[in-house]
Design an enzyme around this catalytic site. Structure first.
Site, mmCIF file in Angstrom:
data_model
loop_
_atom_site.group_PDB
_atom_site.id
_atom_site.type_symbol
_atom_site.label_atom_id
_atom_site.label_comp_id
_atom_site.label_asym_id
_atom_site.label_seq_id
_atom_site.Cartn_x
_atom_site.Cartn_y
_atom_site.Cartn_z
ATOM 1 N N LYS A 33 -6.365 2.307 14.092
ATOM 2 C CA LYS A 33 -6.465 1.103 13.268
ATOM 3 C C LYS A 33 -5.192 0.274 13.414
ATOM 4 O O LYS A 33 -4.090 0.782 13.190
ATOM 5 C CB LYS A 33 -6.671 1.469 11.798
ATOM 6 C CG LYS A 33 -6.781 0.251 10.878
ATOM 7 C CD LYS A 33 -7.244 0.642 9.484
ATOM 8 C CE LYS A 33 -6.138 0.990 8.534
ATOM 9 N NZ LYS A 33 -5.299 -0.142 8.093
ATOM 10 N N ASP A 60 -7.954 -4.377 11.821
ATOM 11 C CA ASP A 60 -8.072 -4.497 10.360
ATOM 12 C C ASP A 60 -7.348 -5.760 9.880
ATOM 13 O O ASP A 60 -6.260 -5.688 9.323
ATOM 14 C CB ASP A 60 -7.468 -3.219 9.742
ATOM 15 C CG ASP A 60 -7.505 -3.205 8.233
ATOM 16 O OD1 ASP A 60 -8.277 -3.970 7.634
ATOM 17 O OD2 ASP A 60 -6.743 -2.395 7.647
ATOM 18 N N LYS A 62 -9.041 -8.261 8.004
ATOM 19 C CA LYS A 62 -9.663 -8.670 6.727
ATOM 20 C C LYS A 62 -9.788 -10.192 6.603
ATOM 21 O O LYS A 62 -9.196 -10.818 5.715
ATOM 22 C CB LYS A 62 -8.863 -8.126 5.544
ATOM 23 C CG LYS A 62 -8.779 -6.613 5.469
ATOM 24 C CD LYS A 62 -8.111 -6.158 4.176
ATOM 25 C CE LYS A 62 -7.987 -4.663 4.066
ATOM 26 N NZ LYS A 62 -6.965 -4.056 4.949
ATOM 27 N N ASP A 65 -12.246 -16.699 4.693
ATOM 28 C CA ASP A 65 -12.059 -18.147 4.829
ATOM 29 C C ASP A 65 -13.445 -18.788 4.773
ATOM 30 O O ASP A 65 -14.428 -18.098 4.477
ATOM 31 C CB ASP A 65 -11.337 -18.438 6.167
ATOM 32 C CG ASP A 65 -10.468 -19.694 6.094
ATOM 33 O OD1 ASP A 65 -10.957 -20.733 5.613
ATOM 34 O OD2 ASP A 65 -9.300 -19.627 6.537
ATOM 35 N N THR A 119 -8.447 -1.568 -3.559
ATOM 36 C CA THR A 119 -8.187 -0.464 -4.497
ATOM 37 C C THR A 119 -6.946 -0.717 -5.353
ATOM 38 O O THR A 119 -6.701 -0.002 -6.308
ATOM 39 C CB THR A 119 -8.025 0.877 -3.751
ATOM 40 O OG1 THR A 119 -7.204 0.655 -2.620
ATOM 41 C CG2 THR A 119 -9.352 1.428 -3.324
ATOM 42 N N ARG A 210 -0.457 8.418 7.128
ATOM 43 C CA ARG A 210 0.753 9.238 7.100
ATOM 44 C C ARG A 210 0.584 10.730 7.381
ATOM 45 O O ARG A 210 1.477 11.313 8.018
ATOM 46 C CB ARG A 210 1.494 9.000 5.768
ATOM 47 C CG ARG A 210 2.141 7.625 5.747
ATOM 48 C CD ARG A 210 2.462 7.157 4.346
ATOM 49 N NE ARG A 210 1.249 6.836 3.611
ATOM 50 C CZ ARG A 210 1.233 6.364 2.367
ATOM 51 N NH1 ARG A 210 2.368 6.170 1.730
ATOM 52 N NH2 ARG A 210 0.086 6.074 1.786
#
Ligand code: C5P
Length: 232
Positions: A33, A60, A62, A65, A119, A210
């Site tokens: 990603k 990614d 996002k 518009d 989130t 991570r």
């Protein structure tokens, strides 16, 4: 075709450490990603260089518009031959339809998924921006709208996947971050699931950052996660 379920989040401030990690990974066992920071630093050239090593990319960015602009951005992203792209479902039905149509006609059609409710937002944040209901209710509504628009799936937490999987068929991709193998550092994630729990909940693909990117032996952690999923 080989369809690895793990998407390694390349959350690095620049291309050098990202490439150092990629060198230790195997495109047969994961996808990658690339988010805003790394894409701004490394651009299409970075994407092409890891694709040349055989990796498929979830870009990614996002998009959010007006429909015409999002459609054009989706076409430009698809021209990079990436595997998956995403748009904000809060851009509305027409914007998502424009995104779906833009990739549908592309010769190398990427998957296009929707981001429902970030989130980082709770019920009171939603009220501040004029949305009623709690995050889970808004996620349900936006996921239904994403499917109606012809998107291929949504990003959601693994806990939301349980519910979404009941209301969407198996083809609708649920891409879930917040994954932690048992016993690993939780970092700043609040609601986590293990890889096997997330897949059991209905997740199609798991975004893992991570636990792999900061491991002493990233490939060993990746192999252990894949082994856990195979044993399921
Ligand atoms: O390091 P970690 O496994 O927590 O990384 C998770 C990745 O998924 C990060 O790139 C993070 O931005 C992303 N993400 C998330 N939660 C969301 C959406 C995306 O953690 N709701």
């Amino acid at each position: 075709m080989n369809d690895p379920q793990i998407i390694v989040a390349l959350d690095f401030p620049d291309t050098a450490p990202a490439l150092a990690l990629v060198d230790q990974l195997d495109p047969l066992t994961c996808r990658l990603k690339v988010g805003k920071e790394l894409f701004i630093r490394g651009g299409p050239q970075f994407v092409e260089s890891v694709q040349a090593q055989g990796f498929q990319i979830f870009l990614d960015l996002k998009f959010h518009d007006i429909p015409n602009t999002v459609a054009a951005a989706c076409r430009a992203a698809a021209d990079l031959d990436v595997w998956m792209i995403n748009v904000h479902a809060l851009g509305g039905l027409q914007m998502m339809e424009a995104a779906a149509a833009a990739v549908a006609s592309h010769p190398n059609r990427p998957l296009c998924i929707g981001v429902t409710v970030l989130t980082s937002l709770d019920t009171s944040d939603l009220r501040d921006i004029g949305l009623t209901g709690n995050p889970a209710e808004n996620v349900e509504q936006l996921a239904a709208l994403a499917e109606q628009a012809g998107l291929d799936g949504v990003v959601c937490s693994a806990s939301e996947a349980t519910h979404l999987r009941r209301s969407h068929n198996a083809d609708f991709k649920l891409v879930t971050p917040g994954i932690r193998p048992a016993g690993m550092d939780v970092n700043d994630q609040k609601r986590i699931m293990t890889p096997s729990q997330a897949v059991a909940a209905g997740a199609s693909y798991l975004v893992v950052g991570r636990p792999i990117t900061r491991a002493d032996d990233p490939l060993q952690v990746l192999d252990a996660i894949n082994a856990e999923l195979t044993e399921q």
